[in-house]
Every structure is written in structure tokens, then in C-alpha cells.
Design a protein around this motif. Structure first.
Motif, PDB file in Angstrom:
ATOM      1  N   THR A 160      28.327   7.348  34.863  1.00  0.00           N
ATOM      2  CA  THR A 160      27.771   6.861  36.166  1.00  0.00           C
ATOM      3  C   THR A 160      26.678   7.144  36.452  1.00  0.00           C
ATOM      4  O   THR A 160      26.089   8.524  36.737  1.00  0.00           O
ATOM      5  N   LYS A 165      23.904  -0.408  39.752  1.00  0.00           N
ATOM      6  CA  LYS A 165      25.100  -0.665  40.570  1.00  0.00           C
ATOM      7  C   LYS A 165      25.213  -2.125  40.332  1.00  0.00           C
ATOM      8  O   LYS A 165      24.334  -3.142  39.982  1.00  0.00           O
ATOM      9  N   THR A 184      28.638  -1.086  43.640  1.00  0.00           N
ATOM     10  CA  THR A 184      29.110   0.170  43.339  1.00  0.00           C
ATOM     11  C   THR A 184      28.619   0.562  41.957  1.00  0.00           C
ATOM     12  O   THR A 184      28.091  -0.345  41.069  1.00  0.00           O
ATOM     13  N   SER A 186      30.521   2.244  39.866  1.00  0.00           N
ATOM     14  CA  SER A 186      31.673   2.856  39.006  1.00  0.00           C
ATOM     15  C   SER A 186      32.187   1.548  38.203  1.00  0.00           C
ATOM     16  O   SER A 186      32.484   0.472  38.792  1.00  0.00           O
ATOM     17  N   GLN A 188      34.770   1.623  36.384  1.00  0.00           N
ATOM     18  CA  GLN A 188      36.230   1.425  36.644  1.00  0.00           C
ATOM     19  C   GLN A 188      36.586   0.673  37.875  1.00  0.00           C
ATOM     20  O   GLN A 188      37.578  -0.165  37.765  1.00  0.00           O
ATOM     21  N   GLU A 189      36.064   0.664  38.952  1.00  0.00           N
ATOM     22  CA  GLU A 189      36.233  -0.018  40.019  1.00  0.00           C
ATOM     23  C   GLU A 189      36.042  -1.533  39.896  1.00  0.00           C
ATOM     24  O   GLU A 189      36.642  -2.354  40.229  1.00  0.00           O
TER      25      GLU A 189
END
Length: 363
Positions: A160, A165, A184, A186, A188-189
Motif C-alpha cells: 500500500t 489510489k 482508496t 487499499s 483489498q477494499e
């Protein structure tokens, strides 16, 4: 204390640029995606370098006491294709002070030369816009989800990083984009958001393609303005997937294309088309940076991977090169050349920096 070269005046003038339109004296902070040297200059002939195969385009530079010089630049070949994956040991530093007829080589090891995370002055945002109209949901949703997950995994860094993003939106026939996952860093998100898409997500079977293009461009522009507000150079990529043409007729093709063509060069546009009902010319015009088309759902993952490679290469061709200069306070302005060697290719760029306040102790 960090002393940004002209940053304060640049951003003050930028506010005037937004207010006053495109006057000849407006300040332009657009990233140089072409073959120019940006804020750099051609290298002095005294170094006798061969003709460049690589272009180092300086985007910004600053100094940090007690003696660090930082240069943000983009690397591309002479065709404009980005060059990613470079390391600090591929760069050679040359300095020329007031007493030097030509340039002296600066030891990379002694000067602690390095490629540093560029999040402090640069960020790259990707906006993925998915067509979830009825034709997609009923015939190619599983393939689209698989391709989108692959896209996220390829574009987002393995670890990360706040400078990279992504946001995901979707559209159908309604007026306005639907947010699937906000911006984001992330991975995974983002993957979880894609996995959550179901075939009953949409209530309008039509396709508002032009509206989606216009609104996603507005979102990209807002992200760039936010970067400027935070004194960060920003780049954005808008990626639009569809399996058809605009059916809602809420906005015109001309309005969508004008929106795409009038924005900052810092925003790139990519399109992915699926099936026989798309208009490849319109999608190519919207995806002015790069467009790709899949004949069937089974080809989707490959086409998404093709686009993700282009985006990743562009984002990862920006480097923040830093080193500790041996120049000291009182030496005034000094010329600097950074040379890059990549296999049998080489390129170099020249700039200058002020050593005001420089002392020892830089690491």
C-alpha cells in the motif's frame, strides 16, 4: 527546512489561472507527457554525451537542508513510451560549480543517491468506470468482475502506497454515476467492492455513456484541484468500460468529447469496449490515450490487463531522485546533470539548484 523551488509563487499564480482562463501568461503545471524536458534543459556539450535514447522530463525540484537535492522527473523513450522500473544505480550525477570549466562526477555512494517514494510531491489516481447496464449484468458480469479484479491487482502497488489510489464507479441509464468504492489505496477494499456486485444492482437497463464520461472527468478534475491545494503534483487516469453505445440520449457525443479534450494534460483517458454493439470510433475518441476492444466476454481479462499495463507504466515512470550535494553555502547556483543508463540506452537532463544554507550532515 524544505525549500520548494518557486512553489509558493506557482500556486498563488495558479489560483489566478483558474480564475482568468487560458491567457498567455497563465502558469501551466501540466505534467509533461511528451518528449520535452519539462523544466530541464539540454545537456552542456562539454560532457560529450551521445544522442539520447531516453528523455528525462523534469516535473519539479526542491532542496532540503542541510544539503539534499530532490528532482521529480518522468522517463520515456523517444517515442513517448514510459520507462518504468529504474533503480538509483542506473543514474549518474554531475555537478558544475563556479570554478568548474565542465562538470564533475559526484559519487552516488558518497552522496547517498537514491530513488525515494514520491508521495510527498506526486500522486496518481485511477477512476475505473464500469457499465453495469442490463446487457452486461445478464451476459458478462462474471467475466467483468474477474477482469476488474485483475485490473486492480495490476494497477495498484503490491504494498500500500498513499501516492497510488483508485476509485470505482458504475453507470446504467440513470443520470449520474453510482459510487461502488471511494478513492482508496487499499487493494483489498477495491477487490471486495468488485466482488459485491450482483446482477440486481441496477434498476435502469439503459446506458448513459456520455453522462458517465462527463461526470468521471469532473471527478478527475476535482482530484487534481485537491492535489494542487495540498501542494502535490497530481495525475489521474479515467478508465471507462462499456459493451454498447449511449442509449439514454441525455447528453450529446459532442459534449462528452469536448469535456475530454478540454481538460488538463494531467488526465489520461482509456476505454475498453466489449462485443459487436460498441462504436469503436467514439470509444477511441473518448479513450484518447489508449483504447482496446474485446470481441467476447472471454477476452475481457486480457483487454483489462492491456489497459492496466499502460496505466501502471505511466504512473511508475515518475521518479523522485535524491542525493546529498557536496556544494556548500556560499557557492551560489550550481548546474546539475542527471544521466540515465538503461542497457544500451542513455539519456540526460540538465538543471540548476541553489546551495544557499547547505552544510554537511545530509544523509
Amino acid at each position: 527546512m524544505k525549500s520548494l523551488f518557486k512553489y509558493s509563487s506557482i500556486f498563488a499564480f495558479l489560483l489566478l489561472a483558474f480564475a482568468c482562463g487560458n491567457a498567455d501568461d497563465d502558469v501551466n503545471l501540466d505534467i509533461n507527457f511528451g518528449d520535452g524536458l519539462g523544466k530541464g534543459e539540454p545537456v552542456d556539450d562539454c560532457l560529450n554525451f551521445e544522442e539520447s535514447d531516453l528523455i528525462l522530463s523534469i516535473q519539479e525540484q526542491y532542496t532540503t537542508l542541510p544539503g539534499k537535492v530532490s528532482i521529480l522527473f518522468k522517463v520515456s523513450d523517444t517515442n513517448g513510451s514510459p520507462v518504468a522500473g529504474l533503480t538509483a544505480n542506473q543514474f549518474t550525477i554531475y555537478e558544475q560549480g563556479r570554478n568548474d570549466e565542465c562538470f564533475n562526477t559526484i559519487s552516488s555512494s558518497e552522496s547517498y543517491a537514491r530513488i525515494s517514494p514520491n508521495s510527498q510531491i506526486f500522486n496518481a489516481n485511477t477512476i475505473l468506470v464500469l457499465d453495469l447496464s442490463n446487457s452486461v449484468l445478464s451476459s458478462s458480469l462474471d467475466e467483468l468482475k474477474t477482469a476488474s479484479v485483475s485490473f486492480v491487482n495490476n494497477v495498484m502497488p503490491t504494498t500500500t502506497e498513499e501516492s497510488y489510489k483508485m476509485a470505482i464507479y458504475w453507470f446504467d441509464g440513470e443520470d449520474g454515476l453510482h459510487l461502488l468504492n471511494d478513492l482508496t489505496s487499499s487493494k483489498q477494499e477495491l477487490v471486495a467492492a468488485i466482488d459485491s456486485i450482483t446482477d440486481d444492482i441496477s434498476n435502469d437497463p439503459s446506458t448513459d455513456l456520455y453522462g458517465a464520461v462527463i461526470e468521471s472527468t469532473d471527478i478527475a478534475e476535482d482530484l487534481l484541484k485537491e492535489s494542487i491545494k495540498n501542494e502535490v503534483i497530481g495525475a489521474a487516469s479515467v478508465v471507462v468500460f462499456t459493451d454498447g453505445t449511449d442509449q439514454a440520449s441525455r447528453y450529446t457525443k459532442e459534449a462528452a468529447l469536448k469535456k475530454v479534450n478540454d481538460v488538463s494534460a494531467n488526465i489520461s483517458f482509456f476505454t475498453i469496449g466489449l462485443g459487436a454493439e460498441i462504436d469503436t470510433q467514439i470509444l477511441s475518441d473518448i479513450g484518447k490515450t489508449y483504447s482496446v476492444f474485446a470481441g467476447n466476454a472471454e477476452e475481457l481479462e486480457n483487454t483489462f490487463n492491456d489497459i492496466s499495463l499502460k496505466i501502471s507504466e505511466r504512473a511508475n515512470s515518475f521518479y523522485l531522485f535524491e542525493y546529498c550535494s557536496p556544494k556548500r553555502d556560499g557557492s551560489g547556483d550550481n548546474n546539475l546533470v542527471i544521466q540515465l543508463t538503461d542497457g544500451n540506452r542513455q539519456g540526460a537532463v540538465q538543471t540548476k539548484f541553489s546551495a544557499d544554507g547547505f552544510t554537511g550532515g545530509c544523509e
